[in-house]
Enzyme design. Structure first.
Site, PDB file in Angstrom:
ATOM      1  N   HIS A  21      -2.309 -26.126  -4.414  1.00  0.00           N
ATOM      2  CA  HIS A  21      -2.311 -25.702  -2.918  1.00  0.00           C
ATOM      3  C   HIS A  21      -3.542 -25.645  -2.339  1.00  0.00           C
ATOM      4  CE1 HIS A  21      -1.381 -21.851  -0.118  1.00  0.00           C
ATOM      5  NE2 HIS A  21      -0.830 -23.123   0.400  1.00  0.00           N
ATOM      6  N   ARG A  22      -3.707 -26.455  -1.439  1.00  0.00           N
ATOM      7  CA  ARG A  22      -5.164 -26.629  -0.669  1.00  0.00           C
ATOM      8  C   ARG A  22      -6.334 -26.850  -1.697  1.00  0.00           C
ATOM      9  NH1 ARG A  22      -4.646 -20.493   2.653  1.00  0.00           N
ATOM     10  NH2 ARG A  22      -2.405 -20.946   3.165  1.00  0.00           N
ATOM     11  N   GLU A  48      -2.245 -30.434  -2.132  1.00  0.00           N
ATOM     12  CA  GLU A  48      -1.481 -30.294  -0.833  1.00  0.00           C
ATOM     13  C   GLU A  48      -2.926 -29.794  -0.178  1.00  0.00           C
ATOM     14  OE1 GLU A  48      -0.040 -27.404   2.154  1.00  0.00           O
ATOM     15  OE2 GLU A  48      -1.581 -26.984   0.626  1.00  0.00           O
ATOM     16  N   ASP A  50      -3.778 -29.208   4.273  1.00  0.00           N
ATOM     17  CA  ASP A  50      -3.496 -28.846   5.756  1.00  0.00           C
ATOM     18  C   ASP A  50      -4.222 -29.707   6.796  1.00  0.00           C
ATOM     19  OD1 ASP A  50      -1.735 -26.406   4.941  1.00  0.00           O
ATOM     20  OD2 ASP A  50      -3.647 -25.952   4.294  1.00  0.00           O
ATOM     21  N   HIS A  63      -7.026 -25.064   6.900  1.00  0.00           N
ATOM     22  CA  HIS A  63      -5.647 -24.165   7.118  1.00  0.00           C
ATOM     23  C   HIS A  63      -5.528 -23.424   8.581  1.00  0.00           C
ATOM     24  CE1 HIS A  63      -2.695 -20.987   6.838  1.00  0.00           C
ATOM     25  NE2 HIS A  63      -1.840 -22.058   5.837  1.00  0.00           N
ATOM     26  N   GLU A 122       0.067 -31.595   4.882  1.00  0.00           N
ATOM     27  CA  GLU A 122       0.914 -30.695   5.725  1.00  0.00           C
ATOM     28  C   GLU A 122       0.158 -30.646   7.121  1.00  0.00           C
ATOM     29  OE1 GLU A 122       1.100 -26.689   4.899  1.00  0.00           O
ATOM     30  OE2 GLU A 122       1.865 -26.281   6.965  1.00  0.00           O
ATOM     31  N   LYS A 124      -0.059 -29.313  10.405  1.00  0.00           N
ATOM     32  CA  LYS A 124       0.032 -27.979  11.243  1.00  0.00           C
ATOM     33  C   LYS A 124       0.578 -28.317  12.585  1.00  0.00           C
ATOM     34  CE  LYS A 124      -1.038 -25.040   8.006  1.00  0.00           C
ATOM     35  NZ  LYS A 124       0.190 -24.274   7.175  1.00  0.00           N
ATOM     36  N   ASP A 242      -1.716 -21.962  -6.302  1.00  0.00           N
ATOM     37  CA  ASP A 242      -3.207 -21.976  -6.214  1.00  0.00           C
ATOM     38  C   ASP A 242      -3.704 -22.027  -7.667  1.00  0.00           C
ATOM     39  OD1 ASP A 242      -3.000 -21.270  -3.598  1.00  0.00           O
ATOM     40  OD2 ASP A 242      -3.054 -19.142  -3.982  1.00  0.00           O
TER      41      ASP A 242
HETATM   42  O1  G3P Z   1       3.108 -26.583   1.712  1.00  0.00           O
HETATM   43  C1  G3P Z   1       3.198 -25.237   1.320  1.00  0.00           C
HETATM   44  C2  G3P Z   1       2.240 -24.464   2.166  1.00  0.00           C
HETATM   45  O2  G3P Z   1       1.100 -24.975   2.025  1.00  0.00           O
HETATM   46  C3  G3P Z   1       2.688 -23.644   3.349  1.00  0.00           C
HETATM   47  O3  G3P Z   1       2.131 -22.723   3.690  1.00  0.00           O
HETATM   48  O4  G3P Z   1       0.649 -21.533   5.398  1.00  0.00           O
HETATM   49  O5  G3P Z   1      -0.049 -22.309   2.674  1.00  0.00           O
HETATM   50  O6  G3P Z   1       0.183 -23.917   4.880  1.00  0.00           O
HETATM   51  P1  G3P Z   1       0.522 -22.593   4.243  1.00  0.00           P
HETATM   52 MG    MG Z   2      -0.224 -25.753   3.533  1.00  0.00          MG
END
Ligand code: G3P
Ligand code: MG
Length: 255
Positions: A21-22, A48, A50, A63, A122, A124, A242
């Site tokens: 995640h990120r 992943e 953003d 993000h 992702e 946004k 994470d």
């Molecule tokens: O893709 C899952 C997650 O990244 C979505 O929420 O706010 O962390 O981008 P957020």
């Molecule tokens: Mg995300």
């Protein structure tokens, strides 16, 4: 190859994909090349990130809508030109040893990962949603990443727009709340391959429904050992976390 075929190739076994995640954001500042480097070293199955658009229309990896939390600057990403955004320090807020880390563009990110693993981009929500979708696609194709990308968004209009432009890139709908609509119908309408759902509202029944329809389900953002275990036992197809190392350890102990 069509979207579902490409997506299926990301799965090498029955185990869920472990998705950074990120980047590996537990050990390095989120959405930076350092976080991606540690995700690769820790053998993530996917990263992943953003994506947002700068004032001059460059897709960059960050993000929040504002730069305030994760840099030494302030203001909205969309009001920055990319060259000014590049002057910001995106590492010190996390740890001084990351001082000087920059906000990467999507292009720099793909070049850095260089095909070593697939990416979940992702997109946004943006007032320039057609433009961001087109720009992201252009970067993917220019860098030969079309068979290594999953695009996700909370905004179904972005996924619809993308599908109009290509049938090659797999897409997934992000959803944060308990599902009150027919997820299968929605995903099929969007021609999406997966639902990416808040793990807190993910049930056995939902996982079964999605699988029965030949689709997949990922969950986010799962960081506690007991939640990771629970999601593995539910049989989800991907876990966005994470803490990759923790998730890997738990997965190994259960498989
Ligand atoms: O893709 C899952 C997650 O990244 C979505 O929420 O706010 O962390 O981008 P957020
Ligand atoms: Mg995300």
């Amino acid at each position: 190859m069509k979207a579902m075929e490409i997506f299926e190739k990301f799965f090498k076994s029955d185990a869920p994909l472990l998705i950074a995640h990120r980047g590996f954001s537990a050990v390095a500042p989120e959405n930076t090349l350092s976080a991606f480097k540690y995700a690769i070293r820790s053998k993530a199955d996917m990263i992943e990130v953003d994506v947002r658009l700068t004032k001059d229309g460059t897709p960059v990896i960050i993000h929040d809508a504002k730069v305030d939390r994760t840099t030494n600057g302030s203001g909205k990403v969309r009001n920055f030109y990319v060259w000014t955004l590049k002057e910001l320090d995106a590492g010190s807020w996390f740890d001084l040893k990351y001082k000087g880390e920059k906000i990467p563009t999507l292009e720099e990110t793909l070049k850095f990962i260089n095909g070593r693993l697939p990416i979940n981009i992702e997109i946004k929500t943006s007032p320039r949603r057609n433009e961001i979708t087109e720009k992201v696609l252009a970067v993917i194709f220019e860098n030969g990443y079309e068979e290594k990308t999953l695009i996700s968004s909370f905004d179904p209009r972005i996924l619809r727009r993308l599908r109009k432009l290509t049938d090659k890139i797999p897409t997934a709908l992000l959803y944060h709340y308990p599902i009150y609509f027919n997820p299968i119908k929605t995903l099929k309408n969007l021609n999406a391959v997966a639902l990416i759902h808040n793990f807190k509202f993910t049930t056995q029944n939902l996982v079964r429904k999605i699988h029965d329809a030949g689709l997949k389900i990922f969950v986010y953002t799962v960081n506690k050992p007991e939640d990771i275990k629970k999601m593995i036992n539910l049989g989800v197809d991907g876990i966005i976390t994470d803490d990759l190392r923790l998730a890997r350890r738990i997965l190994k102990s259960l498989h």
